[in-house]
Structure formats: structure tokens, C-alpha cells
Motif scaffolding. Structure first.
Motif, PDB file in Angstrom:
ATOM      1  N   GLU A  86     -49.910  83.491  32.306  1.00  0.00           N
ATOM      2  CA  GLU A  86     -50.809  84.090  33.294  1.00  0.00           C
ATOM      3  C   GLU A  86     -52.272  83.918  32.883  1.00  0.00           C
ATOM      4  O   GLU A  86     -53.126  83.575  33.712  1.00  0.00           O
ATOM      5  CB  GLU A  86     -50.483  85.581  33.475  1.00  0.00           C
ATOM      6  CG  GLU A  86     -49.099  85.841  34.047  1.00  0.00           C
ATOM      7  CD  GLU A  86     -47.979  85.806  33.000  1.00  0.00           C
ATOM      8  OE1 GLU A  86     -46.801  85.749  33.400  1.00  0.00           O
ATOM      9  OE2 GLU A  86     -48.294  85.839  31.784  1.00  0.00           O
ATOM     10  N   ARG A  87     -52.572  84.123  31.612  1.00  0.00           N
ATOM     11  CA  ARG A  87     -53.950  83.945  31.161  1.00  0.00           C
ATOM     12  C   ARG A  87     -54.323  82.465  31.120  1.00  0.00           C
ATOM     13  O   ARG A  87     -55.450  82.092  31.474  1.00  0.00           O
ATOM     14  CB  ARG A  87     -54.158  84.554  29.780  1.00  0.00           C
ATOM     15  CG  ARG A  87     -55.619  84.464  29.309  1.00  0.00           C
ATOM     16  CD  ARG A  87     -55.823  85.072  27.937  1.00  0.00           C
ATOM     17  NE  ARG A  87     -57.212  84.979  27.536  1.00  0.00           N
ATOM     18  CZ  ARG A  87     -57.769  83.912  26.976  1.00  0.00           C
ATOM     19  NH1 ARG A  87     -57.043  82.826  26.753  1.00  0.00           N
ATOM     20  NH2 ARG A  87     -59.035  83.913  26.645  1.00  0.00           N
ATOM     21  N   THR A  88     -53.387  81.615  30.716  1.00  0.00           N
ATOM     22  CA  THR A  88     -53.654  80.172  30.721  1.00  0.00           C
ATOM     23  C   THR A  88     -54.025  79.708  32.126  1.00  0.00           C
ATOM     24  O   THR A  88     -54.974  78.941  32.315  1.00  0.00           O
ATOM     25  CB  THR A  88     -52.418  79.408  30.213  1.00  0.00           C
ATOM     26  OG1 THR A  88     -52.127  79.831  28.882  1.00  0.00           O
ATOM     27  CG2 THR A  88     -52.661  77.908  30.227  1.00  0.00           C
ATOM     28  N   LEU A  89     -53.286  80.181  33.125  1.00  0.00           N
ATOM     29  CA  LEU A  89     -53.583  79.797  34.502  1.00  0.00           C
ATOM     30  C   LEU A  89     -54.904  80.401  34.971  1.00  0.00           C
ATOM     31  O   LEU A  89     -55.679  79.731  35.658  1.00  0.00           O
ATOM     32  CB  LEU A  89     -52.454  80.249  35.424  1.00  0.00           C
ATOM     33  CG  LEU A  89     -52.635  79.902  36.907  1.00  0.00           C
ATOM     34  CD1 LEU A  89     -52.828  78.397  37.107  1.00  0.00           C
ATOM     35  CD2 LEU A  89     -51.455  80.406  37.724  1.00  0.00           C
ATOM     36  N   ALA A  90     -55.180  81.650  34.583  1.00  0.00           N
ATOM     37  CA  ALA A  90     -56.448  82.282  34.969  1.00  0.00           C
ATOM     38  C   ALA A  90     -57.636  81.461  34.464  1.00  0.00           C
ATOM     39  O   ALA A  90     -58.624  81.255  35.190  1.00  0.00           O
ATOM     40  CB  ALA A  90     -56.510  83.711  34.442  1.00  0.00           C
ATOM     41  N   CYS A  91     -57.544  80.979  33.225  1.00  0.00           N
ATOM     42  CA  CYS A  91     -58.632  80.166  32.666  1.00  0.00           C
ATOM     43  C   CYS A  91     -58.761  78.849  33.417  1.00  0.00           C
ATOM     44  O   CYS A  91     -59.879  78.388  33.700  1.00  0.00           O
ATOM     45  CB  CYS A  91     -58.376  79.912  31.178  1.00  0.00           C
ATOM     46  SG  CYS A  91     -58.488  81.388  30.138  1.00  0.00           S
ATOM     47  N   ALA A 223     -50.448  70.010  33.077  1.00  0.00           N
ATOM     48  CA  ALA A 223     -50.853  69.331  31.842  1.00  0.00           C
ATOM     49  C   ALA A 223     -51.664  70.262  30.950  1.00  0.00           C
ATOM     50  O   ALA A 223     -51.496  70.280  29.724  1.00  0.00           O
ATOM     51  CB  ALA A 223     -51.658  68.071  32.186  1.00  0.00           C
ATOM     52  N   ASP A 224     -52.539  71.054  31.565  1.00  0.00           N
ATOM     53  CA  ASP A 224     -53.332  72.022  30.804  1.00  0.00           C
ATOM     54  C   ASP A 224     -52.426  73.057  30.145  1.00  0.00           C
ATOM     55  O   ASP A 224     -52.628  73.428  28.981  1.00  0.00           O
ATOM     56  CB  ASP A 224     -54.332  72.697  31.743  1.00  0.00           C
ATOM     57  CG  ASP A 224     -55.124  73.800  31.062  1.00  0.00           C
ATOM     58  OD1 ASP A 224     -56.006  73.479  30.234  1.00  0.00           O
ATOM     59  OD2 ASP A 224     -54.856  74.988  31.341  1.00  0.00           O
ATOM     60  N   ALA A 225     -51.418  73.537  30.878  1.00  0.00           N
ATOM     61  CA  ALA A 225     -50.500  74.532  30.334  1.00  0.00           C
ATOM     62  C   ALA A 225     -49.669  73.947  29.190  1.00  0.00           C
ATOM     63  O   ALA A 225     -49.390  74.644  28.204  1.00  0.00           O
ATOM     64  CB  ALA A 225     -49.579  75.049  31.433  1.00  0.00           C
ATOM     65  N   ARG A 232     -43.808  76.194  23.372  1.00  0.00           N
ATOM     66  CA  ARG A 232     -42.871  76.524  24.450  1.00  0.00           C
ATOM     67  C   ARG A 232     -43.381  75.986  25.786  1.00  0.00           C
ATOM     68  O   ARG A 232     -43.647  76.740  26.722  1.00  0.00           O
ATOM     69  CB  ARG A 232     -42.673  78.045  24.538  1.00  0.00           C
ATOM     70  CG  ARG A 232     -41.879  78.646  23.401  1.00  0.00           C
ATOM     71  CD  ARG A 232     -41.741  80.144  23.571  1.00  0.00           C
ATOM     72  NE  ARG A 232     -41.009  80.490  24.794  1.00  0.00           N
ATOM     73  CZ  ARG A 232     -40.935  81.737  25.275  1.00  0.00           C
ATOM     74  NH1 ARG A 232     -41.560  82.724  24.653  1.00  0.00           N
ATOM     75  NH2 ARG A 232     -40.246  81.986  26.372  1.00  0.00           N
ATOM     76  N   PRO A 233     -43.523  74.677  25.913  1.00  0.00           N
ATOM     77  CA  PRO A 233     -43.964  74.125  27.192  1.00  0.00           C
ATOM     78  C   PRO A 233     -42.908  74.366  28.269  1.00  0.00           C
ATOM     79  O   PRO A 233     -41.724  74.531  27.972  1.00  0.00           O
ATOM     80  CB  PRO A 233     -44.135  72.636  26.905  1.00  0.00           C
ATOM     81  CG  PRO A 233     -43.174  72.365  25.794  1.00  0.00           C
ATOM     82  CD  PRO A 233     -43.177  73.606  24.950  1.00  0.00           C
ATOM     83  N   HIS A 237     -41.548  72.841  34.925  1.00  0.00           N
ATOM     84  CA  HIS A 237     -42.706  72.184  35.527  1.00  0.00           C
ATOM     85  C   HIS A 237     -43.018  70.846  34.864  1.00  0.00           C
ATOM     86  O   HIS A 237     -43.631  69.976  35.497  1.00  0.00           O
ATOM     87  CB  HIS A 237     -43.906  73.138  35.528  1.00  0.00           C
ATOM     88  CG  HIS A 237     -43.691  74.261  36.490  1.00  0.00           C
ATOM     89  ND1 HIS A 237     -43.788  74.108  37.851  1.00  0.00           N
ATOM     90  CD2 HIS A 237     -43.307  75.543  36.285  1.00  0.00           C
ATOM     91  CE1 HIS A 237     -43.492  75.247  38.447  1.00  0.00           C
ATOM     92  NE2 HIS A 237     -43.193  76.131  37.513  1.00  0.00           N
ATOM     93  N   GLY A 238     -42.582  70.666  33.634  1.00  0.00           N
ATOM     94  CA  GLY A 238     -42.682  69.342  33.043  1.00  0.00           C
ATOM     95  C   GLY A 238     -41.853  68.324  33.819  1.00  0.00           C
ATOM     96  O   GLY A 238     -42.295  67.195  34.061  1.00  0.00           O
ATOM     97  N   GLN A 239     -40.643  68.732  34.243  1.00  0.00           N
ATOM     98  CA  GLN A 239     -39.797  67.822  35.008  1.00  0.00           C
ATOM     99  C   GLN A 239     -40.316  67.618  36.433  1.00  0.00           C
ATOM    100  O   GLN A 239     -40.272  66.504  36.966  1.00  0.00           O
ATOM    101  CB  GLN A 239     -38.363  68.345  35.043  1.00  0.00           C
ATOM    102  CG  GLN A 239     -37.664  68.261  33.692  1.00  0.00           C
ATOM    103  CD  GLN A 239     -36.219  68.697  33.765  1.00  0.00           C
ATOM    104  OE1 GLN A 239     -35.388  68.016  34.356  1.00  0.00           O
ATOM    105  NE2 GLN A 239     -35.916  69.833  33.170  1.00  0.00           N
TER     106      GLN A 239
END
Length: 319
Positions: A86-91, A223-225, A232-233, A237-239
Motif C-alpha cells: 500500500e505504501r509502495t503504491l502510494a509513493c 516494475a516499481d513494486a 516477496r515480489p 502481477h509479475g505474470q
């Protein structure tokens, strides 16, 4: 009016002004919500993002909470874990000039989760909610051979189904085929969709095109995430991202899938949409979750139901 030129999902949302697009199953599911929110915002709709969180939200300070069980995550929110989608996406949203708040629901049972949703509906003045699942386990009704990892999805579905003051409630799945990794038979997914079509509850399917603005932004966000969460990618969503770029077959990008055989393919980049009411109408155990308070209770109810249910015999694709 639905025509071949209009996607039924967005037709169903045509009169909605303030829409919550929420990851139903936790983890990175909110990334599946991102393209829909971007498309709605481009059309002038106020679209908000939320997610059922796997992160240790209890470490957040009191000021970061809208109410118990729903936190307000922004780029300024402190790191509570290396894994904090959630924070990764917020940034990422802030860097791309988008409204950057992501609401995070704690893992709970249905009753407190519905209270959290109710608080968010009131605070934001919502007139529609779209639950988004990365994978297909939210489409499982309980009598399938395998359910994937249903607990978070079912808690979200039950919580939202019980909201009385939201006129439009929809469910969207992206990542068809990925839950085979967790034992889902996708012929049974198609059988379920056929039943929902017969009920008038299936809103069709559409691809997330690589060439679209939403597709490009989604690929950048994923890609950012992946860079922000190397341990723990997101397998899902990688696929999906790989499928959008033309990858097909047994393609791996993380050690987390070592030892399994994948089948990345274009169907993974398709959204399948249904109504909440239709999905609930076909469900076999959702009512049993109604009085749950803790996430552990949700798990136990599903486990108990599965001990007694007559499971449908799975079939292979005929071609």
C-alpha cells in the motif's frame, strides 16, 4: 446502454461519481485495481484505492487510522515492513501525479471489516465499490475441487455484500489461470461464469492492453513494486505484466515459483466482471461467515464447510 462499443463494467458505473476500487484478497491485489481507478479518473470520476493488507498495520501510529481496522496510507506513512504494497503504491502514485492515498484494511472477520467499509463509505461519500481480485479465487462458490486462497476474498465479499447504502457493488478478477498454482481448476471458473451469465450477473471480459495509458502505467507500477519488494515480489502481477508484453509459457521471474510449471498466456491480462449480488446468490457458504469477528474464524468456517460439501468433479479443458 450496453453496446459492443461500451464495456459493461464501465456502463454499470456510468452514473457513479465516487468509486472505491479495492483489492479484495490482500497483498498486491490493489495493483489490479490501479488500471480501473486510472480509467475512472480519466473519465472525471473520483476513484479511491484500498486494499486488504498483509502488512503489520498495528505498528502504525494512531494518527494514521481513519477508524479501527482501516488505515490511511500515504507516501509520508512510515515503513512498518519491507513488505508494504500500500505504501509502495502510494509513493508511485505521488511520483506520477495521481491522488496518492491508499486505504488499508486490517485482516479481520466480516463484522469489523464491514464496519471499516461503512466508515470509508461515509467518509468518502461513495456511491460504488469495485472489489478486485488478482487471480480467480473470488469467483469460487465453495463446491469446487480447489478454492485457492479464499479467506481474504470471501471476507471482503461478505463485508461489501452487506453494505446497504452503496447502490453499485461489483467484483472484478484479473489473472485467469494463475490460481492453478494454488489448486484452482479453471474449467470450474468458466462453469461459474456461465452460471452467472445465466443469472444476468456476468458483465463480460476485456483485456488490459499494453498500448493503453492505463496499461503502460500499470506495467510501470508493477516494475516499481518488484524493485521495492525484491524478497516477496508479486507472483500474480509479475505474470500478468509478462502476459501483457507477449510472454507465453513456463516463464519464471522469481525464486518463489521454482519447482512449479507456469503457463503465462494472454488470458491472464483479462478482467472478468460480475455483480456482487449475483456472486453472492450462487455462493454456498458466504452466509456462514456473517458473524465472524477474527480472520481465524473465517479460516475455520471455510475449513469446516469443506469437510462436508460434495465437491464438483473437475474437468480438463477439452481443447
Amino acid at each position: 446502454m450496453v453496446t459492443l462499443r461500451n464495456i459493461p463494467l464501465f456502463t454499470a458505473l456510468a452514473d457513479s461519481k465516487r468509486v472505491l476500487v479495492a483489492g479484495a484478497g490482500g497483498g498486491f491485489d490493489v495493483y489490479g485495481a490501479l488500471p480501473l481507478a486510472l480509467a475512472l479518473r480519466a473519465a472525471g470520476v473520483e476513484a479511491f484505492l484500498a486494499n486488504q493488507s498483509f502488512s503489520p498495520l498495528g505498528l502504525l501510529p494512531l494518527d494514521d487510522w481513519l477508524m479501527p481496522d482501516v488505515a490511511v496510507v500515504t507516501p509520508a506513512t512510515g515503513d512498518v515492513s519491507e513488505y508494504f504494497p500500500e505504501r509502495t503504491l502510494a509513493c508511485w502514485l505521488e511520483r506520477n501525479g495521481q491522488p496518492s492515498t491508499v486505504y488499508a484494511f486490517a485482516q479481520t472477520g466480516v463484522q469489523p471489516l464491514r464496519e471499516a467499509y461503512t466508515a470509508l463509505v461515509d467518509a468518502l461519500g461513495l456511491d460504488a465499490i469495485v472489489l478486485v481480485d488478482g487471480g480467480t479465487d473470488i469467483l469460487m462458490r465453495g463446491d469446487e475441487d480447489g478454492l485457492g486462497t479464499p479467506a481474504e476474498d470471501m471476507a471482503s465479499l461478505a463485508a461489501v455484500a452487506g453494505l446497504r447504502n452503496v447502490p453499485v457493488k461489483l467484483v472484478v478478477s484479473i489473472g485467469f489461470g494463475i490460481d492453478a498454482y494454488h489448486g484452482v481448476n479453471h474449467v470450474q471458473v468458466l462453469e461459474n461464469l456461465a452460471d452467472l451469465e445465466a443469472d444476468g450477473a456476468y458483465l463480460g471480459a476485456f483485456s488490459l492492453p499494453r498500448a493503453s495509458q492505463e496499461g503502460q502505467l500499470y506495467l510501470d507500477a508493477v516494475a516499481d513494486a518488484q524493485r521495492a519488494t525484491p524478497i516477496r515480489p508479486s507472483i500474480v502481477h509479475g505474470q500478468i505484466a509478462a502476459a501483457m508484453t507477449g510472454v507465453c509459457g513456463d516463464a519464471h521471474f522469481t525464486e518463489r515459483t521454482r519447482g512449479s510449471k507456469l503457463f503465462v498466456n494472454p488470458l491472464m491480462a483479462m478482467y472478468f466482471a460480475v455483480t456482487v449480488e449475483g456472486l453472492v446468490g450462487r455462493h454456498r457458504y458466504l452466509d456462514r461467515l456473517e458473524q465472524t469477528v477474527t480472520f481465524r474464524q473465517v479460516l475455520l468456517v471455510i475449513e469446516k464447510f469443506r469437510l462436508d460439501v460434495d465437491r464438483r468433479i473437475p474437468r480438463m479443458f477439452p481443447h
